[in-house]
Design an enzyme around this catalytic site. Sequence first.
Site, mmCIF file in Angstrom:
data_model
loop_
_atom_site.group_PDB
_atom_site.id
_atom_site.type_symbol
_atom_site.label_atom_id
_atom_site.label_comp_id
_atom_site.label_asym_id
_atom_site.label_seq_id
_atom_site.Cartn_x
_atom_site.Cartn_y
_atom_site.Cartn_z
ATOM 1 N N GLU A 1 16.765 2.980 -1.215
ATOM 2 C CA GLU A 1 15.645 2.811 -2.162
ATOM 3 C C GLU A 1 15.100 4.188 -2.591
ATOM 4 O O GLU A 1 13.919 4.504 -2.459
ATOM 5 C CB GLU A 1 14.528 1.941 -1.567
ATOM 6 N N HIS B 1 -2.776 -4.087 0.892
ATOM 7 C CA HIS B 1 -2.910 -3.147 2.019
ATOM 8 C C HIS B 1 -2.974 -1.681 1.619
ATOM 9 O O HIS B 1 -3.011 -0.806 2.489
ATOM 10 C CB HIS B 1 -1.730 -3.333 2.976
ATOM 11 N N HIS C 1 -3.164 -8.496 6.124
ATOM 12 C CA HIS C 1 -2.527 -7.344 6.795
ATOM 13 C C HIS C 1 -3.354 -6.946 8.022
ATOM 14 O O HIS C 1 -4.579 -7.083 8.015
ATOM 15 C CB HIS C 1 -2.476 -6.198 5.784
HETATM 16 C C1 UD1 Z 1 2.337 1.222 6.194
HETATM 17 C C2 UD1 Z 1 2.986 2.236 5.251
HETATM 18 C C3 UD1 Z 1 3.020 1.692 3.827
HETATM 19 C C4 UD1 Z 1 3.666 0.316 3.787
HETATM 20 C C5 UD1 Z 1 2.958 -0.604 4.758
HETATM 21 C C6 UD1 Z 1 3.656 -1.931 4.811
HETATM 22 C C7 UD1 Z 1 2.682 4.646 5.626
HETATM 23 C C8 UD1 Z 1 1.791 5.809 5.474
HETATM 24 N N1 UD1 Z 1 2.195 3.455 5.242
HETATM 25 O O1 UD1 Z 1 0.964 1.109 5.816
HETATM 26 O O2 UD1 Z 1 3.765 2.580 3.004
HETATM 27 O O3 UD1 Z 1 3.572 -0.176 2.474
HETATM 28 O O4 UD1 Z 1 2.996 -0.023 6.074
HETATM 29 O O5 UD1 Z 1 2.847 -2.922 5.365
HETATM 30 O O6 UD1 Z 1 3.779 4.782 6.111
HETATM 31 N N2 UD1 Z 1 -1.457 -2.623 12.434
HETATM 32 C C9 UD1 Z 1 -1.364 -3.466 13.522
HETATM 33 N N3 UD1 Z 1 -0.161 -4.101 13.759
HETATM 34 C C10 UD1 Z 1 0.921 -3.955 12.963
HETATM 35 C C11 UD1 Z 1 0.802 -3.116 11.835
HETATM 36 C C12 UD1 Z 1 -0.382 -2.437 11.598
HETATM 37 O O7 UD1 Z 1 -2.314 -3.638 14.264
HETATM 38 O O8 UD1 Z 1 1.956 -4.570 13.236
HETATM 39 C C13 UD1 Z 1 -2.733 -1.900 12.179
HETATM 40 C C14 UD1 Z 1 -2.984 -0.784 13.215
HETATM 41 O O9 UD1 Z 1 -4.356 -0.677 13.457
HETATM 42 C C15 UD1 Z 1 -2.487 0.462 12.462
HETATM 43 C C16 UD1 Z 1 -2.925 0.120 11.052
HETATM 44 O O10 UD1 Z 1 -2.693 -1.279 10.897
HETATM 45 O O11 UD1 Z 1 -3.023 1.661 12.967
HETATM 46 C C17 UD1 Z 1 -2.259 0.896 9.947
HETATM 47 O O12 UD1 Z 1 -0.845 0.900 10.055
HETATM 48 P P1 UD1 Z 1 -0.005 2.037 9.254
HETATM 49 O O13 UD1 Z 1 1.447 1.783 9.460
HETATM 50 O O14 UD1 Z 1 -0.513 3.380 9.600
HETATM 51 O O15 UD1 Z 1 -0.411 1.786 7.742
HETATM 52 P P2 UD1 Z 1 -0.158 0.564 6.798
HETATM 53 O O16 UD1 Z 1 -1.374 0.419 5.962
HETATM 54 O O17 UD1 Z 1 0.327 -0.600 7.575
HETATM 55 N N1 UDP Z 2 5.879 -10.216 3.827
HETATM 56 C C1 UDP Z 2 6.028 -11.050 4.940
HETATM 57 N N2 UDP Z 2 4.920 -11.660 5.459
HETATM 58 C C2 UDP Z 2 3.675 -11.493 4.951
HETATM 59 C C3 UDP Z 2 3.525 -10.630 3.822
HETATM 60 C C4 UDP Z 2 4.636 -10.002 3.298
HETATM 61 O O1 UDP Z 2 7.144 -11.231 5.434
HETATM 62 O O2 UDP Z 2 2.732 -12.076 5.463
HETATM 63 C C5 UDP Z 2 7.063 -9.507 3.294
HETATM 64 C C6 UDP Z 2 7.281 -9.565 1.792
HETATM 65 O O3 UDP Z 2 8.083 -10.667 1.434
HETATM 66 C C7 UDP Z 2 7.990 -8.253 1.509
HETATM 67 C C8 UDP Z 2 7.420 -7.317 2.564
HETATM 68 O O4 UDP Z 2 6.857 -8.130 3.577
HETATM 69 O O5 UDP Z 2 9.391 -8.339 1.720
HETATM 70 C C9 UDP Z 2 6.378 -6.426 1.949
HETATM 71 O O6 UDP Z 2 5.616 -5.804 2.927
HETATM 72 P P1 UDP Z 2 4.276 -5.030 2.596
HETATM 73 O O7 UDP Z 2 3.609 -5.648 1.433
HETATM 74 O O8 UDP Z 2 3.530 -4.940 3.878
HETATM 75 O O9 UDP Z 2 4.790 -3.552 2.261
HETATM 76 P P2 UDP Z 2 5.272 -2.840 0.906
HETATM 77 O O10 UDP Z 2 6.411 -3.618 0.340
HETATM 78 O O11 UDP Z 2 4.086 -2.784 -0.009
HETATM 79 O O12 UDP Z 2 5.661 -1.478 1.354
#
Ligand code: UD1
Ligand code: UDP
Length: 370
Positions: free
Chosen positions: A117, A210, A243
């Site tokens: 990607e 998110h 999220h």
């Molecule tokens: C991250 C990615 C973003 C992606 C997104 C997908 C970066 C900087 N950000 O953002 O590009 O689009 O993931 O969803 O790489 N948390 C949990 N459990 C989980 C996941 C997250 O508790 O399974 C909470 C935690 O408090 C964590 C916070 O979410 O510290 C943020 O997670 P982080 O991966 O830093 O940022 P995202 O907003 O999830």
């Molecule tokens: N998705 C999922 N469960 C959810 C929300 C999203 O499986 O509750 C899937 C969605 O189909 C897509 C991916 O997660 O394939 C997108 O993840 P997210 O939006 O967290 O990240 P981004 O694509 O913006 O990086």
Amino acid sequence: MKVITVIGTRPEAIKLAPVVLELNKRPHIESVVCVTAQHRQMLDQPLELFAIKPDHDLDIMTAGQSLAGVTAKAVEGLDRVFQEERPDWVLVQGDTTTAFSGALAAFYQRVKVGHVEAGLRTWNKWSPYPEEMNRCLVGQLTDYHFAPTERSKNALLREGFNEDSIFVTGNTVIDALLWARERLDSYTVELPDGLQQSLEGKRVVLVTGHRRESFGEGFINICKSIKQVADELQDVAFVYPVHLNPNVRAPVNEILQGHERIHLIEPLTYMPFVWLMNRADLALTDSGGVQEEAPSLGKPVLVMRNTTERPEGVDAGNARLVGTDFDAIVGSLHELLEDKAAYNAMANVKNPYGDGTSSQQIIDLIEQAS
Ligand code: UD1
Ligand code: UDP
């Protein structure tokens, strides 16, 4: 040949699962999966669905983690794994901090990088933040750029990358989506108690959100506009898998909890989420992945962002940028939910992102490169 696939978050797991499944089919490749676990629960869900058992798990996630903290822990941990495993290739996906850390650690260990990607750009350093810059930096460290579309290839050419290093393969998200759709009929979709019944006879808006650049005022506007439309249109239900980021959950719970037609649920695993995308009339989202999946399902998408590095969906007519502006979101929701012609104009099945063979093409190229 040894290939290490680095995975950190939910979208990387979904989009790299078909790549790992493809690697496992190749007798001449030793496939090693390393997860940073930048996400924990949201990563484990898709890994379990695709039956991927990581060989290394850095388990770095902490609540409310910082970008610098994730980067430092991921680079150090991945460096150790690459030193121990001595791979020929490291594959990273997309624009997360894990992807950037994986490419950087591979470079430090002089290992070739394949970027899945590649070439998506807004050319705005602050939007999406920090993803735009992560993806640009990964590009600088990459040996093979796997661009999903001609447009992303052209973006890389414009930045001066050698044409021989860029391959248009489609997006592996389509491989994952087709994998899930094939299994949907024989799969018992588990949704939270009572949700399926509450949706009977209702039109459904699926919501996800998110993005860091929307924290604060942006999320408050998003929630207020959802509440406004839910109050006005009694035959519309909103389903919102929230999220796990605390910056998201706080305003969402505060503003939207307790509304009869707004269903706040925990993040769904991929199969029920695909079911829900299919069931929904439209999506209101800032997700990259959902913007790519919706055109394949013929669902209109209102994109709660001011910029997108995925303009193909907008060009295909399925997506519209509405930002996080209250009036723009409320206005567009009303238009799509009340004006059949406006809805039909966006509800086309189009797929600008691939034909489901991306993973196969990527691994063919890696195998031929050795
Ligand atoms: C991250 C990615 C973003 C992606 C997104 C997908 C970066 C900087 N950000 O953002 O590009 O689009 O993931 O969803 O790489 N948390 C949990 N459990 C989980 C996941 C997250 O508790 O399974 C909470 C935690 O408090 C964590 C916070 O979410 O510290 C943020 O997670 P982080 O991966 O830093 O940022 P995202 O907003 O999830
Ligand atoms: N998705 C999922 N469960 C959810 C929300 C999203 O499986 O509750 C899937 C969605 O189909 C897509 C991916 O997660 O394939 C997108 O993840 P997210 O939006 O967290 O990240 P981004 O694509 O913006 O990086």
